[in-house]
Design a protein around this motif. Sequence first.
Motif, short mmCIF file in Angstrom:
data_model
loop_
_atom_site.label_atom_id
_atom_site.label_comp_id
_atom_site.label_asym_id
_atom_site.label_seq_id
_atom_site.Cartn_x
_atom_site.Cartn_y
_atom_site.Cartn_z
N PHE A 30 0.82 -1.21 0.00
CA PHE A 30 0.00 0.00 0.00
C PHE A 30 0.86 1.26 0.00
O PHE A 30 0.56 2.23 -0.70
CB PHE A 30 -0.92 -0.01 1.22
N ILE A 31 1.92 1.26 0.79
CA ILE A 31 2.81 2.43 0.83
C ILE A 31 3.47 2.64 -0.53
O ILE A 31 3.52 3.77 -1.03
CB ILE A 31 3.85 2.28 1.96
N PHE A 32 3.97 1.56 -1.12
CA PHE A 32 4.59 1.67 -2.45
C PHE A 32 3.58 2.17 -3.47
O PHE A 32 3.90 3.03 -4.30
CB PHE A 32 5.15 0.32 -2.89
N ASN A 33 2.36 1.66 -3.42
CA ASN A 33 1.32 2.08 -4.35
C ASN A 33 0.97 3.55 -4.16
O ASN A 33 0.73 4.27 -5.14
CB ASN A 33 0.09 1.20 -4.18
N ALA A 34 0.94 4.03 -2.92
CA ALA A 34 0.67 5.44 -2.67
C ALA A 34 1.78 6.32 -3.25
O ALA A 34 1.51 7.35 -3.88
CB ALA A 34 0.52 5.70 -1.18
N ILE A 35 3.03 5.90 -3.07
CA ILE A 35 4.15 6.65 -3.65
C ILE A 35 4.05 6.66 -5.17
O ILE A 35 4.27 7.69 -5.82
CB ILE A 35 5.50 6.06 -3.18
N TYR A 36 3.69 5.53 -5.73
CA TYR A 36 3.53 5.41 -7.18
C TYR A 36 2.43 6.35 -7.69
O TYR A 36 2.61 7.07 -8.67
CB TYR A 36 3.20 3.96 -7.52
N ILE A 37 1.30 6.38 -7.00
CA ILE A 37 0.18 7.24 -7.41
C ILE A 37 0.56 8.71 -7.32
O ILE A 37 0.30 9.49 -8.23
CB ILE A 37 -1.06 6.95 -6.55
#
Length: 84
Positions: A30-37
Amino acid sequence: SFILLIVYCYLTYLFFRKKKIFPKLYCYTFIFNAIYIYSILFLSTFASPEDQYDSKYAVWFTIMCLICIPYMLMSKRVKATFVN
């Protein structure tokens, strides 16, 4: 992206097997996905106005992270479920 698809498939496997590593890997994903977004949102500001990324999705995902990550890390139910 294709890598996220593979990670989510692996998370699904861990979830149904009730593996102990699932909650932490879920949070990291989730953290990686938030950074990606947010990186896509930032980079889209340099694009033409019709190609800009919608910020509503980023806000929605942030709220989801603020709810799901603490639950996965602190819930007694999660700790009791993922024991293998």
